[in-house]
Write an enzyme that holds these catalytic residues in place. Structure first.
Site, mmCIF file in Angstrom:
data_model
loop_
_atom_site.group_PDB
_atom_site.id
_atom_site.type_symbol
_atom_site.label_atom_id
_atom_site.label_comp_id
_atom_site.label_asym_id
_atom_site.label_seq_id
_atom_site.Cartn_x
_atom_site.Cartn_y
_atom_site.Cartn_z
ATOM 1 N N LYS A 1 -5.033 16.738 -33.349
ATOM 2 C CA LYS A 1 -5.341 17.783 -34.485
ATOM 3 C C LYS A 1 -6.255 16.831 -35.079
ATOM 4 C CE LYS A 1 -2.810 19.964 -38.328
ATOM 5 N NZ LYS A 1 -1.293 20.066 -38.920
ATOM 6 N N SER B 1 4.458 22.473 -39.603
ATOM 7 C CA SER B 1 2.998 22.631 -38.871
ATOM 8 C C SER B 1 3.320 22.200 -37.337
ATOM 9 C CB SER B 1 2.165 21.985 -39.484
ATOM 10 O OG SER B 1 1.929 22.562 -40.627
ATOM 11 N N SER C 1 0.278 24.423 -39.404
ATOM 12 C CA SER C 1 -1.248 24.420 -39.518
ATOM 13 C C SER C 1 -1.805 23.623 -38.106
ATOM 14 C CB SER C 1 -1.772 23.333 -40.523
ATOM 15 O OG SER C 1 -1.014 21.973 -40.428
#
Length: 573
Positions: free
Chosen positions: A48, A146, A122
């Site tokens: 990420k 997330s 996210s």
């Protein structure tokens, strides 16, 4: 110099294997190779883009924030040292603030099953590239869910470790005291291997810690909590899917226990509706105070809320959180694990962008409290709904229960028979998990009265047996309804190639110490022999003497004992 392909905000970006390029922010021109050997050798991963990779910009989905680190995040370095190779950086809700995957100037990441729907966030890009098999696993982060919501919405596994088990050094913080690095994979076994390689106390992480991990599986007759109130926000398909999942946990030996969800729900609300939101502002205060206009809405408004609270407000909120934690702790006296929907509903990207705050809040209905109350969690696939969209459940335990949760999560996942992620690949054979110490066991295949829900199933469960998988024999068997048996029983007979069919069965695993007493209960003409499965493996299972099927009804065409019982019941009515 790292060679890379970068996606500019607003661009379609480079195409990636025919899949949505919005999942990637930076795709390396060639993978960053890990060590030549190690427990993760041969596996490819993505990180990420709030996690540092040396020589690659870290943007946190905000181009004005971008900086190029000179060192890998601690967790990235550990994975490279374990032999994994890094493919690139993935898209996210800006500053990891969101649970839906649409809050990025690089574009929304679509659901891997239907591009009209949100991917969850996210860690949206990380989940997408794993679900579509562009990466074997990926790193996300998890503050409010997330590392779980995107897993549940994309039919993959998401491990949210105990806080501090994985170092967050080199990760752009969202709310540093509760942040976790999370792991996405298509199977629990891969995710658990990654967790073992990545974990380790890091004295340079302010919130790192050494934890004593539970290494014994949950009891065979485990008790699982179910919230006293469940809200699916009008999504009836998700409600039905969760009810089905509860039934499957019961088949695995679980007993549902209703728990008071109010302290958990109130703790969850504190994350954004109290002074605790100030920690999100503090995480990027230096940048935000000078570049507020560069932050997308509604992230900008959420971060700006943090300015309004005093230090005393923050202390009050933390005190209230601890009080709620004390109330919630009482549930562990009655349960071994808590089971909740990972996400209570699916939303289209269009609907999310029209109502970005409320619908995002709905997605976190069963996730926001977990890090605040210092729990471990794993999201595992549960089913594909009638509309084809995935549904997942999250198993939650006390800090340090990470591998214990993984063991139950793996058995649950494999019992579903779902494909891997958004591919059509079948689940592989179940694997032993690292750090889970269990007594010697034996697997036995059952085809009739011992199936889950059938009259003799208790002979398995009372010996601590666990359902491992539902599968079929190789196509070399015939199934007969044996006359005069009470309760009714089938006879399974192996025949010459081309003369049989695949017969439905279940594989149960029981402690070896109890296997002898189980076999002693099996009456002639039945016995235990070696059965060949559809995947080519052989296991111990129920077989029948050939002489016993003379004159018995051949029910092979029905494909299994459940179908025969159902047909017989229908005929009787």
């Amino acid at each position: 110099m790292v060679h890379e392909q970068a996606v500019r905000p607003g661009d379609a970006g480079p195409r990636v294997e025919g899949r949505a390029s919005a999942a990637w922010i930076t795709r390396l021109a060639s993978p960053l190779a890990g060590a030549g050997a190690g427990p993760l050798a041969g596996l490819r991963f993505a990180a990420k883009d709030n996690i540092d990779v040396a020589g690659v910009p870290t943007t946190a989905a905000c181009l004005a924030f971008a900086r190029t680190p000179t060192a890998h995040a601690h967790v990235v370095q550990r994975l490279l040292d374990a032999g994994a190779s890094l493919l690139g950086k993935t898209n996210l809700d800006q500053f990891a603030c969101g649970l839906n995957g649409t809050r990025s100037p690089y574009g929304p990441v679509p659901n891997s099953f239907d591009p009209r729907y949100v991917s969850g966030g996210s860690s949206s890009g990380s989940a997408y590239v794993v679900a579509t098999a562009q990466a074997d696993f990926a790193l996300g982060t998890d503050t409010a869910g997330s590392g779980r919501v995107p897993a549940g919405l994309n039919n993959i596994v998401g491990i949210k470790p105990s806080r501090g088990l994985l170092s967050a050094r080199g990760v752009v913080p969202a709310a540093q005291s509760v942040d976790c690095v999370s792991i996405f994979a298509r199977t629990v076994a891969v995710a658990a291997r990654v967790l073992q390689a990545a974990m380790g106390f890091d004295p340079e992480d302010p919130y790192g810690r050494s934890l004593a991990l539970a290494t014994a599986p949950l009891p065979a007759g485990f008790r699982f909590g179910v919230p006293s109130t469940l809200n699916f926000f009008g999504d009836t398909l998700s409600r039905a899917a969760f009810e089905q999942a509860v039934g499957q946990l019961c088949v695995l030996g679980g007993e549902p226990i209703e728990i008071d969800y109010r302290p958990l729900a109130e703790a969850a609300a504190l994350l954004y509706d109290s002074a605790l939101v100030a920690e999100r502002y503090a995480a990027v205060r230096g940048f935000f105070d000078t570049h507020e206009a560069e932050v997308v809405e509604p992230v900008r408004s959420i971060l700006a809320q943090g300015r309004a609270y005093s230090a005393a407000d923050f202390v009050d909120a933390r005190t209230r959180l601890h009080a709620l934690g004390q109330q919630a702790a009482a549930m562990w006296n009655d349960i071994d694990v808590l089971a909740v929907p990972t996400a209570p509903a699916h939303y289209t990207i269009e609907a999310m962008q029209a109502d970005p705050v409320m619908l995002n809040r709905n997605l976190g209905e069963y996730t926001n409290f977990v890090n605040l109350l210092d729990y471990a969690a794993i999201s595992v696939p549960a089913s594909l709904r009638a509309d084809g969209l995935p549904f997942g459940i999250t198993l939650i335990g006390r800090a340090g229960s990470d591998f214990q949760l993984a063991e139950l999560g793996q058995r649950f996942h494999h019992a579903t028979g779902l494909p891997l992620g958004a591919t059509r690949e079948p689940l592989p054979a179940i694997e032993p998990l690292p750090l889970v110490a269990a007594p010697p066991t034996v697997q036995v295949a059952v085809v009739g009265a011992h199936l889950s829900g059938m009259p003799l199933n208790s002979q398995l469960t009372e010996r601590g047996a666990r359902l491992v998988a539902a599968t079929h024999t190789s196509p070399d068997y015939r199934l007969y309804a044996l006359p005069g048996t009470v309760p009714p029983k089938p006879g399974l007979l192996r025949v010459a190639a081309g003369e049989g069919a695949a017969i439905a069965l279940e594989i149960w695993e029981m402690p070896l110490a109890h296997y002898g007493s189980f076999v002693a209960l099996i009456p002639a003409p039945l016995g235990i022999g070696s059965l060949r499965l559809a995947d080519g493996r052989s296991v111990q299972g129920f077989v029948c003497e050939a002489l016993a099927v003379a004159g018995a009804d051949d029910i092979t065409a029905l494909g299994g004992w459940r179908a025969y019982i159902a047909a017989r019941s229908a005929a009787a009515t």
